[in-house]
Write a protein that holds these residues in place. Structure first.
Motif, PDB file in Angstrom:
ATOM      1  N   ILE A  29       8.309   9.555  -8.267  1.00 48.97           N
ATOM      2  CA  ILE A  29       9.467   9.014  -8.961  1.00 48.97           C
ATOM      3  C   ILE A  29       9.491   7.502  -8.794  1.00 48.97           C
ATOM      4  CG2 ILE A  29      11.988   9.005  -9.134  1.00 48.97           C
ATOM      5  CD1 ILE A  29      11.963  11.812  -7.927  1.00 48.97           C
ATOM      6  N   GLY A  30       9.220   6.777  -9.867  1.00 52.04           N
ATOM      7  CA  GLY A  30       9.379   5.336  -9.834  1.00 52.04           C
ATOM      8  C   GLY A  30       8.138   4.538  -9.517  1.00 52.04           C
ATOM      9  N   ALA A  31       7.166   5.121  -8.822  1.00 50.05           N
ATOM     10  CA  ALA A  31       5.981   4.354  -8.440  1.00 50.05           C
ATOM     11  C   ALA A  31       5.193   3.936  -9.673  1.00 50.05           C
ATOM     12  CB  ALA A  31       5.098   5.168  -7.489  1.00 50.05           C
ATOM     13  N   ASP A  32       5.059   4.862 -10.638  1.00 51.19           N
ATOM     14  CA  ASP A  32       4.310   4.529 -11.847  1.00 51.19           C
ATOM     15  C   ASP A  32       5.032   3.467 -12.673  1.00 51.19           C
ATOM     16  OD1 ASP A  32       6.339   6.342 -12.328  1.00 51.19           O
ATOM     17  OD2 ASP A  32       5.278   7.366 -13.956  1.00 51.19           O
TER      18      ASP A  32
ATOM     19  N   GLY B 242       0.780  -1.227   0.000  1.00 49.10           N
ATOM     20  CA  GLY B 242       0.000   0.000   0.000  1.00 49.10           C
ATOM     21  C   GLY B 242       0.808   1.270   0.000  1.00 49.10           C
ATOM     22  N   GLU B 243       2.064   1.218   0.498  1.00 52.60           N
ATOM     23  CA  GLU B 243       2.840   2.450   0.649  1.00 52.60           C
ATOM     24  C   GLU B 243       4.221   2.398   0.015  1.00 52.60           C
ATOM     25  OE1 GLU B 243       3.246   3.795   4.641  1.00 52.60           O
ATOM     26  OE2 GLU B 243       1.135   4.350   4.845  1.00 52.60           O
ATOM     27  N   SER B 244       4.868   1.246   0.070  1.00 47.17           N
ATOM     28  CA  SER B 244       6.288   1.180  -0.252  1.00 47.17           C
ATOM     29  C   SER B 244       6.544   0.877  -1.727  1.00 47.17           C
ATOM     30  CB  SER B 244       6.985   0.129   0.612  1.00 47.17           C
ATOM     31  OG  SER B 244       8.325  -0.027   0.216  1.00 47.17           O
ATOM     32  N   GLN B 245       7.020   1.880  -2.440  1.00 47.41           N
ATOM     33  CA  GLN B 245       7.393   1.686  -3.837  1.00 47.41           C
ATOM     34  C   GLN B 245       8.549   0.691  -3.944  1.00 47.41           C
ATOM     35  OE1 GLN B 245       8.797   5.258  -5.853  1.00 47.41           O
ATOM     36  NE2 GLN B 245      10.350   3.980  -6.833  1.00 47.41           N
ATOM     37  N   THR B 246       9.507   0.763  -3.016  1.00 49.22           N
ATOM     38  CA  THR B 246      10.658  -0.139  -3.081  1.00 49.22           C
ATOM     39  C   THR B 246      10.242  -1.590  -2.855  1.00 49.22           C
ATOM     40  OG1 THR B 246      11.171   0.209  -0.728  1.00 49.22           O
ATOM     41  CG2 THR B 246      12.262   1.653  -2.333  1.00 49.22           C
ATOM     42  N   ALA B 247       9.245  -1.799  -2.000  1.00 49.96           N
ATOM     43  CA  ALA B 247       8.762  -3.159  -1.771  1.00 49.96           C
ATOM     44  C   ALA B 247       8.076  -3.696  -3.021  1.00 49.96           C
ATOM     45  CB  ALA B 247       7.799  -3.189  -0.589  1.00 49.96           C
ATOM     46  N   LEU B 248       7.311  -2.841  -3.709  1.00 50.38           N
ATOM     47  CA  LEU B 248       6.648  -3.277  -4.932  1.00 50.38           C
ATOM     48  C   LEU B 248       7.674  -3.601  -6.015  1.00 50.38           C
ATOM     49  CD1 LEU B 248       4.074  -3.811  -6.507  1.00 50.38           C
ATOM     50  CD2 LEU B 248       3.992  -1.378  -7.105  1.00 50.38           C
TER      51      LEU B 248
ATOM     52  N   ALA C 200       6.990   1.044 -11.403  1.00 52.22           N
ATOM     53  CA  ALA C 200       6.785  -0.230 -10.708  1.00 52.22           C
ATOM     54  C   ALA C 200       5.395  -0.783 -10.995  1.00 52.22           C
ATOM     55  CB  ALA C 200       6.983  -0.036  -9.201  1.00 52.22           C
ATOM     56  N   LYS C 201       4.390   0.100 -11.029  1.00 51.09           N
ATOM     57  CA  LYS C 201       3.026  -0.336 -11.321  1.00 51.09           C
ATOM     58  C   LYS C 201       2.913  -0.851 -12.757  1.00 51.09           C
ATOM     59  CE  LYS C 201       0.981   3.001  -8.090  1.00 51.09           C
ATOM     60  NZ  LYS C 201       0.204   4.257  -7.995  1.00 51.09           N
ATOM     61  N   GLN C 202       3.596  -0.167 -13.699  1.00 53.52           N
ATOM     62  CA  GLN C 202       3.558  -0.623 -15.085  1.00 53.52           C
ATOM     63  C   GLN C 202       4.224  -1.982 -15.237  1.00 53.52           C
ATOM     64  OE1 GLN C 202       1.918   0.792 -17.769  1.00 53.52           O
ATOM     65  NE2 GLN C 202       2.424  -1.231 -18.596  1.00 53.52           N
ATOM     66  N   ARG C 203       5.307  -2.204 -14.530  1.00 52.87           N
ATOM     67  CA  ARG C 203       5.965  -3.513 -14.573  1.00 52.87           C
ATOM     68  C   ARG C 203       5.046  -4.586 -14.012  1.00 52.87           C
ATOM     69  NH1 ARG C 203      11.844  -2.730 -11.991  1.00 52.87           N
ATOM     70  NH2 ARG C 203      11.985  -4.976 -12.454  1.00 52.87           N
ATOM     71  N   LEU C 204       4.256  -4.217 -13.022  1.00 55.12           N
ATOM     72  CA  LEU C 204       3.278  -5.165 -12.487  1.00 55.12           C
ATOM     73  C   LEU C 204       2.219  -5.480 -13.546  1.00 55.12           C
ATOM     74  CD1 LEU C 204       2.231  -6.774 -10.082  1.00 55.12           C
ATOM     75  CD2 LEU C 204       1.031  -4.722  -9.298  1.00 55.12           C
ATOM     76  N   HIS C 205       1.795  -4.475 -14.304  1.00 59.50           N
ATOM     77  CA  HIS C 205       0.842  -4.698 -15.400  1.00 59.50           C
ATOM     78  C   HIS C 205       1.396  -5.715 -16.392  1.00 59.50           C
ATOM     79  CE1 HIS C 205      -1.446  -0.573 -15.074  1.00 59.50           C
ATOM     80  NE2 HIS C 205      -1.414  -1.245 -13.934  1.00 59.50           N
ATOM     81  N   ASP C 206       2.701  -5.597 -16.675  1.00 60.11           N
ATOM     82  CA  ASP C 206       3.322  -6.435 -17.700  1.00 60.11           C
ATOM     83  C   ASP C 206       3.617  -7.857 -17.218  1.00 60.11           C
ATOM     84  OD1 ASP C 206       3.257  -4.223 -19.341  1.00 60.11           O
ATOM     85  OD2 ASP C 206       5.314  -3.621 -18.893  1.00 60.11           O
ATOM     86  N   ALA C 207       3.626  -8.055 -15.911  1.00 56.83           N
ATOM     87  CA  ALA C 207       3.895  -9.391 -15.364  1.00 56.83           C
ATOM     88  C   ALA C 207       2.666 -10.281 -15.551  1.00 56.83           C
ATOM     89  CB  ALA C 207       4.239  -9.287 -13.882  1.00 56.83           C
ATOM     90  N   GLU C 208       2.903 -11.532 -15.790  1.00 60.09           N
ATOM     91  CA  GLU C 208       1.788 -12.450 -16.065  1.00 60.09           C
ATOM     92  C   GLU C 208       1.281 -13.082 -14.764  1.00 60.09           C
ATOM     93  OE1 GLU C 208       2.979 -15.190 -19.071  1.00 60.09           O
ATOM     94  OE2 GLU C 208       3.191 -13.642 -20.606  1.00 60.09           O
ATOM     95  N   ILE C 209       0.777 -12.223 -13.898  1.00 63.62           N
ATOM     96  CA  ILE C 209       0.208 -12.661 -12.623  1.00 63.62           C
ATOM     97  C   ILE C 209      -1.055 -11.854 -12.365  1.00 63.62           C
ATOM     98  CG2 ILE C 209       2.395 -13.376 -11.566  1.00 63.62           C
ATOM     99  CD1 ILE C 209       2.340 -10.621 -10.120  1.00 63.62           C
ATOM    100  N   PRO C 210      -1.949 -12.346 -11.505  1.00 65.98           N
ATOM    101  CA  PRO C 210      -3.133 -11.562 -11.141  1.00 65.98           C
ATOM    102  C   PRO C 210      -2.739 -10.322 -10.326  1.00 65.98           C
ATOM    103  CG  PRO C 210      -3.445 -13.895 -10.650  1.00 65.98           C
ATOM    104  CD  PRO C 210      -2.000 -13.710 -10.932  1.00 65.98           C
ATOM    105  N   TYR C 211      -3.301  -9.181 -10.680  1.00 64.68           N
ATOM    106  CA  TYR C 211      -2.965  -7.961  -9.943  1.00 64.68           C
ATOM    107  C   TYR C 211      -4.160  -7.016  -9.901  1.00 64.68           C
ATOM    108  CZ  TYR C 211      -2.625  -5.621 -14.480  1.00 64.68           C
ATOM    109  OH  TYR C 211      -2.918  -5.112 -15.720  1.00 64.68           O
TER     110      TYR C 211
END
Length: 209
Positions: free
Chosen positions: A157-160, A126-132, A162-173
């Motif tokens: 800086i960087g949060a968007d 919910g908060e940590s960009q580095t954790a994501l 990390a979120k885009q990389r999550l979009h590209d990963a083949e997992i439920p999100y």
């Protein structure tokens, strides 16, 4: 989640302002929870669901899969509803004992440690960009295969990225586009999903008694 009269009135106001929508009933329920908790209608167009994210997450909750979160605020926000339903175990990355790291934050290293221990867990960041970012790297390297990742950290800086990389990963999100997000958003998503899962699976004898 126990609802009161004022909650129902607020939800009715949200429904009235949104009007017609192409969202599925389950997606709409999650998003209206977020709007209710934040009073921010921008989330109507910002929250993204991968294919079968809600189905995978609900099934994992009902199976009592472990939940890994990034900060105590998320843990505190979901634990009561969990105790009243499926009683999933919840672990927090900032409270995980790890070796000191010069190149990573404590939250990121704790997330990596827990992810390797529970590779098929539900992850809520919910908060940590580095954790994501750390979690996405493990997914990209095929070291873990989460049942669901909920990633909603805010940031300039960087949060968007990390979120885009999550979009590209083949997992439920489930995630939030752009700069917005918070632990409050993550908690609202989890609790909404938990209620949906309890309605589906709790009546079948799979939930806590």
């Amino acid at each position: 989640m126990e609802w009161h009269l004022t909650d129902a009135q607020s939800l009715a106001m949200i429904d009235g302002e949104i009007g017609e929508t192409a969202l599925s009933p389950a997606e709409y329920e999650i998003i209206r929870r977020v709007i209710y908790q934040t009073a921010d209608f921008d989330y109507l167009s910002l929250i993204r669901f991968s294919e079968r994210a809600l189905q995978s997450g609900a099934a994992a909750l009902a199976a009592r899969s472990t939940i890994v979160v990034d900060v105590p605020m998320v843990q505190v926000g979901i634990v009561q509803n969990l105790q009243e339903s499926f009683a999933n175990a919840v672990y927090c990355s900032t409270q995980t004992i790890t070796r000191p790291q010069k190149t990573q934050t404590k939250t990121a290293w704790g997330m990596k440690t827990l992810a390797k221990r529970y590779p098929e867990a539900i992850f809520v960041i919910g908060e940590s960009q580095t954790a994501l970012t750390a979690l996405v790297e493990l997914v990209e390297d095929e070291n873990i295969k989460p049942a669901l990742v909920i990633g909603t950290p805010a940031g300039f800086i960087g949060a968007d990225v990390a979120k885009q990389r999550l979009h590209d990963a083949e997992i439920p999100y489930i995630t939030v586009d752009g700069r917005k997000g918070s632990a409050v958003v993550a908690v609202a998503i989890v609790n909404g999903l938990l209620d949906l899962a309890w309605q589906t699976y709790g009546q079948m004898g799979n939930g806590a008694s």
